[in-house]
Motif scaffolding. Structure first.
Motif, PDB file in Angstrom:
ATOM      1  N   TYR B 146       0.825  -1.215   0.000  1.00 13.28           N
ATOM      2  CA  TYR B 146       0.000   0.000   0.000  1.00 13.28           C
ATOM      3  C   TYR B 146       0.853   1.256   0.000  1.00 13.28           C
ATOM      4  O   TYR B 146       2.012   1.240   0.421  1.00 13.28           O
ATOM      5  N   PHE B 147       0.276   2.343  -0.498  1.00 16.07           N
ATOM      6  CA  PHE B 147       0.879   3.673  -0.422  1.00 16.07           C
ATOM      7  C   PHE B 147      -0.107   4.616   0.240  1.00 16.07           C
ATOM      8  O   PHE B 147      -1.316   4.482   0.084  1.00 16.07           O
ATOM      9  N   GLN B 148       0.436   5.586   0.956  1.00 15.82           N
ATOM     10  CA  GLN B 148      -0.376   6.673   1.502  1.00 15.82           C
ATOM     11  C   GLN B 148       0.216   7.984   1.008  1.00 15.82           C
ATOM     12  O   GLN B 148       1.427   8.098   0.871  1.00 15.82           O
ATOM     13  N   ILE B 149      -0.631   8.988   0.792  1.00 13.75           N
ATOM     14  CA  ILE B 149      -0.132  10.340   0.527  1.00 13.75           C
ATOM     15  C   ILE B 149      -0.896  11.311   1.423  1.00 13.75           C
ATOM     16  O   ILE B 149      -1.997  11.013   1.882  1.00 13.75           O
ATOM     17  N   GLY B 150      -0.301  12.475   1.659  1.00 14.95           N
ATOM     18  CA  GLY B 150      -0.935  13.480   2.507  1.00 14.95           C
ATOM     19  C   GLY B 150      -0.676  13.198   3.982  1.00 14.95           C
ATOM     20  O   GLY B 150       0.420  12.793   4.363  1.00 14.95           O
ATOM     21  N   GLU B 151      -1.691  13.372   4.777  1.00 14.89           N
ATOM     22  CA  GLU B 151      -1.585  13.292   6.241  1.00 14.89           C
ATOM     23  C   GLU B 151      -1.608  11.821   6.665  1.00 14.89           C
ATOM     24  O   GLU B 151      -2.601  11.293   7.145  1.00 14.89           O
ATOM     25  N   SER B 152      -0.458  11.158   6.501  1.00 12.97           N
ATOM     26  CA  SER B 152      -0.470   9.694   6.515  1.00 12.97           C
ATOM     27  C   SER B 152      -0.182   9.047   7.870  1.00 12.97           C
ATOM     28  O   SER B 152      -0.456   7.867   8.056  1.00 12.97           O
ATOM     29  N   LYS B 153       0.351   9.786   8.821  1.00  9.72           N
ATOM     30  CA  LYS B 153       0.891   9.117  10.011  1.00  9.72           C
ATOM     31  C   LYS B 153      -0.174   8.577  10.964  1.00  9.72           C
ATOM     32  O   LYS B 153      -0.024   7.491  11.510  1.00  9.72           O
ATOM     33  N   TYR B 154      -1.244   9.346  11.190  1.00 13.93           N
ATOM     34  CA  TYR B 154      -2.253   8.905  12.159  1.00 13.93           C
ATOM     35  C   TYR B 154      -2.835   7.550  11.751  1.00 13.93           C
ATOM     36  O   TYR B 154      -3.132   6.715  12.593  1.00 13.93           O
ATOM     37  N   GLY B 155      -3.019   7.346  10.469  1.00 16.05           N
ATOM     38  CA  GLY B 155      -3.712   6.147  10.006  1.00 16.05           C
ATOM     39  C   GLY B 155      -2.799   5.004   9.610  1.00 16.05           C
ATOM     40  O   GLY B 155      -3.270   3.975   9.119  1.00 16.05           O
ATOM     41  N   LYS B 156      -1.490   5.150   9.816  1.00 13.84           N
ATOM     42  CA  LYS B 156      -0.564   4.113   9.371  1.00 13.84           C
ATOM     43  C   LYS B 156      -0.543   2.876  10.273  1.00 13.84           C
ATOM     44  O   LYS B 156      -0.502   1.745   9.757  1.00 13.84           O
ATOM     45  N   PRO B 157      -0.568   3.031  11.619  1.00 13.44           N
ATOM     46  CA  PRO B 157      -0.445   1.825  12.455  1.00 13.44           C
ATOM     47  C   PRO B 157      -1.465   0.732  12.122  1.00 13.44           C
ATOM     48  O   PRO B 157      -1.092  -0.438  12.046  1.00 13.44           O
ATOM     49  N   ILE B 158      -2.715   1.089  11.883  1.00 14.91           N
ATOM     50  CA  ILE B 158      -3.710   0.033  11.626  1.00 14.91           C
ATOM     51  C   ILE B 158      -3.449  -0.643  10.273  1.00 14.91           C
ATOM     52  O   ILE B 158      -3.632  -1.866  10.135  1.00 14.91           O
ATOM     53  N   LEU B 159      -2.986   0.112   9.283  1.00 21.20           N
ATOM     54  CA  LEU B 159      -2.634  -0.501   7.994  1.00 21.20           C
ATOM     55  C   LEU B 159      -1.483  -1.486   8.180  1.00 21.20           C
ATOM     56  O   LEU B 159      -1.505  -2.602   7.660  1.00 21.20           O
TER      57      LEU B 159
END
Lengths: 242, 242
Positions: B146-159
């Motif tokens: 997966y990739f995230q862009i923008g405000e990515s840190k808050y939602g990273k742990p669950i991914l």
């Protein structure tokens, strides 16, 4: 980088800090980010620091020198309120800024310290402050019972969901450790050992200060079981049916 | 700010984007960050954008003009691989950079777009790319699905805890929505409506594209129950006994 949490709850204060510093990915070291000053029966002061390590150490050093050198003006052990301690910490930040900021700028190093100060002085309630690079500061309230400094975003959602002013010290410590685990998993620049300090209102001495290594039994149990339970809860929630 | 996720799984692709843009806290608007191009039976292309909205729109516009204007060279609808589409998107980023970056710099606006491109072209497997401001890009692999862009840190742990290549599309969508919820709760600059697109391998057309408002029944259920269950799991874990 660094990750530190300070909480002000009805029962008392919780502090948690990591110990990883890095000057580039190939220069990683262990330095504690938590400093305590204690005069049993009179005061407990805890300072957490984030940002450039040389700046953080210089700030702590300025504060230490005030305590040792000059008994007429005994620095943060001589104030009558925690607000006045925050003023002293802010002044120390500004002194280091005056001394170092220009030289650092020439090398492209930002003057970026941020600090959490908490504790209790006899005659006052426990208090918690967040101090910025400009030496200004804010105080935690019932509505905002915690502060984070450093790499704060990964570990914020769980704090937002759990921490209330009436959360117990032990539960708050558990939550802080989960928040730290989420951060350590997502960011290489945050790592063990951790410093955990639990201060119960009116103790006026440090009774519970634990150093937590990666293999610490409670922390290891928490990491494993939290991950497992999170996945189990996730799988139990119904899937969308579009 | 913005928060977008793209995932490449064995079953197919999942895309989720928010729609909040802000030019300061007193200037908040709703703009979709997801653009789709579709030629049923031949290709599905999905582009997610983060960063300055004017830059993002200019990049999409360059790509749109190539499709419409010049049937000899039909842009991203005429390539034979998704890698070549990523090259075209990178070239569009560079064209906008040449046109706008200097003027933006004079006003202190950083040239900071980041993009996720995913889709499938007939004859290839589904692919997913992350494209940077320099127009260069990387492709998702089995190890990093997966990739995230923008405000990515808050939602990273669950991914990090849930997403594996063999996660089903529906579960991945559920996880993306939880990740988005954590981000929305912690950051005012990310907000509904959300665009959710689920693409199943070899469909070669867009069959499931859902716009999710805050009161969407499934999303509302997920937000409530995830929060409740997280707190329940948290309370069930033993407290430390130092």
């Amino acid at each position: 980088m660094t990750y530190c949490i300070g909480m002000r709850l009805e029962e008392g204060l919780v502090f948690l800090s990591d110990s990883r510093t890095n000057a580039g990915l190939d220069h990683i070291n262990t330095f504690r980010k938590m400093t305590c000053w204690e005069q049993p029966g009179d005061r407990v002061l805890v300072l957490l620091t984030a940002g450039n390590l040389a700046i953080s150490q210089a700030i702590v050093n300025v504060l230490e020198e005030q305590v040792v050198k000059d008994s007429q003006q005994p620095g943060l052990l001589g104030t009558s309120t925690l607000f006045d301690v925050a003023v002293l910490v802010g002044a120390a930040v500004r002194e280091v800024y005056r001394r170092d900021a220009e030289a650092l700028k020439e090398f492209g190093v930002e003057f970026n310290p941020s600090l959490i100060l908490g504790g209790q002085i006899f005659g006052e309630d426990p208090r918690l402050f967040c101090i910025y690079a400009a030496g200004n500061f804010i105080e935690a309230t019932m509505e905002t019972p915690y502060f984070q400094i450093g790499e704060s975003k990964y570990g914020k959602p769980i704090l937002d969901r759990v921490i209330r002013p009436d959360t117990s010290l032990d539960e708050a410590a558990k939550c802080a450790l989960i928040s730290m685990d989420s951060t350590i998993r997502s960011n290489l620049s945050v790592g063990t050992p951790l410093d955990l300090l639990l201060y119960r209102r009116n103790e006026l001495e440090v009774k519970r200060h634990v150093v937590i290594e990666a293999e610490h039994p409670y922390f290891a149990m928490l990491r494993t079981r939290w991950g497992e339970q999170l996945r189990r809860v996730f799988l139990e929630l119904p899937n969308p049916d579009w």
